[in-house]
Design an enzyme around this catalytic site. Structure first.
Site, PDB file in Angstrom:
ATOM      1  N   TYR A 120       8.145 -27.934 -39.260  1.00 10.83           N
ATOM      2  CA  TYR A 120       8.894 -29.006 -38.625  1.00 10.83           C
ATOM      3  C   TYR A 120       8.293 -30.380 -38.918  1.00 10.83           C
ATOM      4  O   TYR A 120       8.746 -31.389 -38.374  1.00 10.83           O
ATOM      5  CB  TYR A 120       8.958 -28.791 -37.114  1.00 10.83           C
ATOM      6  CG  TYR A 120       9.904 -27.688 -36.681  1.00 10.83           C
ATOM      7  CD1 TYR A 120      10.318 -26.718 -37.576  1.00 10.83           C
ATOM      8  CD2 TYR A 120      10.377 -27.617 -35.386  1.00 10.83           C
ATOM      9  CE1 TYR A 120      11.168 -25.698 -37.189  1.00 10.83           C
ATOM     10  CE2 TYR A 120      11.234 -26.604 -34.991  1.00 10.83           C
ATOM     11  CZ  TYR A 120      11.635 -25.652 -35.891  1.00 10.83           C
ATOM     12  OH  TYR A 120      12.479 -24.638 -35.522  1.00 10.83           O
ATOM     13  N   LYS A 167       1.430 -15.118 -38.689  1.00 15.85           N
ATOM     14  CA  LYS A 167       1.861 -14.371 -39.878  1.00 15.85           C
ATOM     15  C   LYS A 167       0.796 -14.549 -40.959  1.00 15.85           C
ATOM     16  O   LYS A 167       1.078 -14.843 -42.131  1.00 15.85           O
ATOM     17  CB  LYS A 167       3.227 -14.884 -40.351  1.00 15.85           C
ATOM     18  CG  LYS A 167       3.899 -14.001 -41.391  1.00 15.85           C
ATOM     19  CD  LYS A 167       4.266 -12.620 -40.880  1.00 15.85           C
ATOM     20  CE  LYS A 167       4.979 -11.825 -41.963  1.00 15.85           C
ATOM     21  NZ  LYS A 167       5.169 -10.415 -41.584  1.00 15.85           N
ATOM     22  N   ASP A 199       6.686 -11.121 -36.560  1.00 10.33           N
ATOM     23  CA  ASP A 199       7.868 -10.293 -36.733  1.00 10.33           C
ATOM     24  C   ASP A 199       7.760  -9.007 -35.922  1.00 10.33           C
ATOM     25  O   ASP A 199       8.718  -8.581 -35.268  1.00 10.33           O
ATOM     26  CB  ASP A 199       8.112  -9.989 -38.213  1.00 10.33           C
ATOM     27  CG  ASP A 199       6.859  -9.543 -38.959  1.00 10.33           C
ATOM     28  OD1 ASP A 199       5.757  -9.626 -38.396  1.00 10.33           O
ATOM     29  OD2 ASP A 199       6.981  -9.112 -40.122  1.00 10.33           O
ATOM     30  N   ASP A 223       9.773 -21.425 -31.567  1.00 11.90           N
ATOM     31  CA  ASP A 223      11.188 -21.750 -31.451  1.00 11.90           C
ATOM     32  C   ASP A 223      12.031 -20.477 -31.490  1.00 11.90           C
ATOM     33  O   ASP A 223      12.903 -20.254 -30.648  1.00 11.90           O
ATOM     34  CB  ASP A 223      11.568 -22.690 -32.593  1.00 11.90           C
ATOM     35  CG  ASP A 223      12.887 -23.408 -32.355  1.00 11.90           C
ATOM     36  OD1 ASP A 223      13.493 -23.222 -31.292  1.00 11.90           O
ATOM     37  OD2 ASP A 223      13.307 -24.161 -33.243  1.00 11.90           O
ATOM     38  N   ASP A 227      13.852 -18.215 -28.116  1.00 18.72           N
ATOM     39  CA  ASP A 227      15.294 -17.983 -28.076  1.00 18.72           C
ATOM     40  C   ASP A 227      15.598 -16.492 -27.991  1.00 18.72           C
ATOM     41  O   ASP A 227      16.547 -16.079 -27.306  1.00 18.72           O
ATOM     42  CB  ASP A 227      15.964 -18.577 -29.323  1.00 18.72           C
ATOM     43  CG  ASP A 227      16.295 -20.044 -29.149  1.00 18.72           C
ATOM     44  OD1 ASP A 227      15.690 -20.688 -28.267  1.00 18.72           O
ATOM     45  OD2 ASP A 227      17.143 -20.551 -29.907  1.00 18.72           O
TER      46      ASP A 227
END
Length: 330
Positions: A120, A167, A199, A223, A227
């Site tokens: 970002y 990750k 993941d 983010d 969600d």
């Protein structure tokens, strides 16, 4: 003491749920002066700028900002606004509430998301025709700062389980730096935590959400995972958030502009009102913040509820019910 709060409704249902949240804030004993400012798609259409300089100045000067949502200009609004208030941590609670038909009723997870860098950072390039790149930025300073904040949040709010998402098996240097920084902070503070590949964590959050408490994340992972967790507790209409800086902060519901229902008066104001509760906590009024949060919980349990939760109530109906419940708590 009077607190100055910038109010930036933005677009879509932001113009409906933020007024609901300000109604609730006005009903508390906290002395707040509201300063309204504009941002978003309509603002760009009117002024040529999605985030005018005046709005930046208002947010920077305020003690806190309450923001709604932005449409196509979201990246031009919320990312700079977070910079204006000096935000380095995005706090996103995902909790199930009695009375809400949640997929995972035992969920109580708080995502602590690094808020300044990662993908970002906005460094994109076209190095050849048909070839574009995105640079991921990871700094030791930001990694240590989010680890410090996440561990402190867990301790102060009674969460024993802390998970660090990463990750590093693929992004060895960037997420490797993130994990190294977290480890140093953890050792210095004498705290225990677990790490999880982001993941795999997504799968485990769906299967066993009750096993998680505070999750410290790099920017993009926070983010996405927050969600995902919203789907476990009843939807984005229930998730508030705080963008925290050293001295300033911005509060916003996690949901977007919801153009399919914008203007119909049916938006769920719960996330915006819960964001206002977090704002009160930030301003140093924990008892009042709890009172607002408890009123929302009662209304979610007993009704009325908006269509996203299976009810037929309007935004105003739910807000009126929260205000009535707050009066009963006095």
């Amino acid at each position: 003491m009077t607190h100055e709060v910038a109010v930036v409704p933005g677009d879509g249902i932001g113009t409906e749920v933020i007024p609901a949240a300000t109604r609730v804030l006005r009903a508390t004993p906290v002395d707040i002066e509201f300063v309204r400012a504009a941002a978003g798609d309509e603002t760009r259409a009117e002024t040529g700028e999605a985030l005018p300089e005046r709005t930046r100045q208002v947010a920077a000067a305020a003690d806190a900002t309450l923001f709604g949502a932005a449409g196509e200009t979201a990246a031009d609004v919320i990312l700079p606004l977070r910079e204006v208030v000096g935000s380095f941590a995005n706090v996103r609670p995902a909790r199930s509430y009695p009375g809400v038909d949640a997929l995972a009723p035992a969920t109580d997870i708080v995502f602590i998301r690094e808020n300044t860098e990662g993908v970002y950072a906005g460094i994109e390039s076209e190095i050849a025709e048909g070839v574009r790149t995105l640079t991921r930025v990871t700094t030791e300073t930001a990694c240590e700062r989010i680890a410090e904040y996440g561990f402190s949040y867990a301790a102060q709010n009674g969460y024993d389980q802390v998970t660090v998402a990463h990750k590093a098996n693929v992004m060895r240097r960037t997420d490797g730096l993130f994990l190294d920084a977290v480890q140093r902070v953890g050792e210095r503070r004498g705290v225990s935590y677990e790490t999880a590949l982001m993941d795999a964590l997504a799968m485990h959050l769906v299967m066993r959400p009750e096993e998680y408490g505070v999750v410290i994340c790099p920017n993009l992972a926070g983010d996405v995972l927050s969600d995902l967790a919203a789907g476990l507790v009843g939807g984005l209409g229930l998730l508030p958030s705080a963008n925290v800086g050293p001295d300033n902060a911005l509060f916003e519901p996690v949901h977007g502009t919801a153009p399919d229902i914008a203007g119909e008066g049916l938006a769920n104001p719960a996330a915006a009102i819960l964001s206002a509760s977090m704002l009160l906590e930030h301003l140093g009024h924990p008892e009042t913040a709890t009172r607002v949060g408890d009123a929302v919980k009662t209304v979610l349990a007993e009704g009325p509820t908006t269509p996203d939760l299976g009810g037929e109530a309007t935004t105003d109906d739910v807000t009126d019910a929260v205000l009535a419940e707050m009066e009963m708590e006095l």
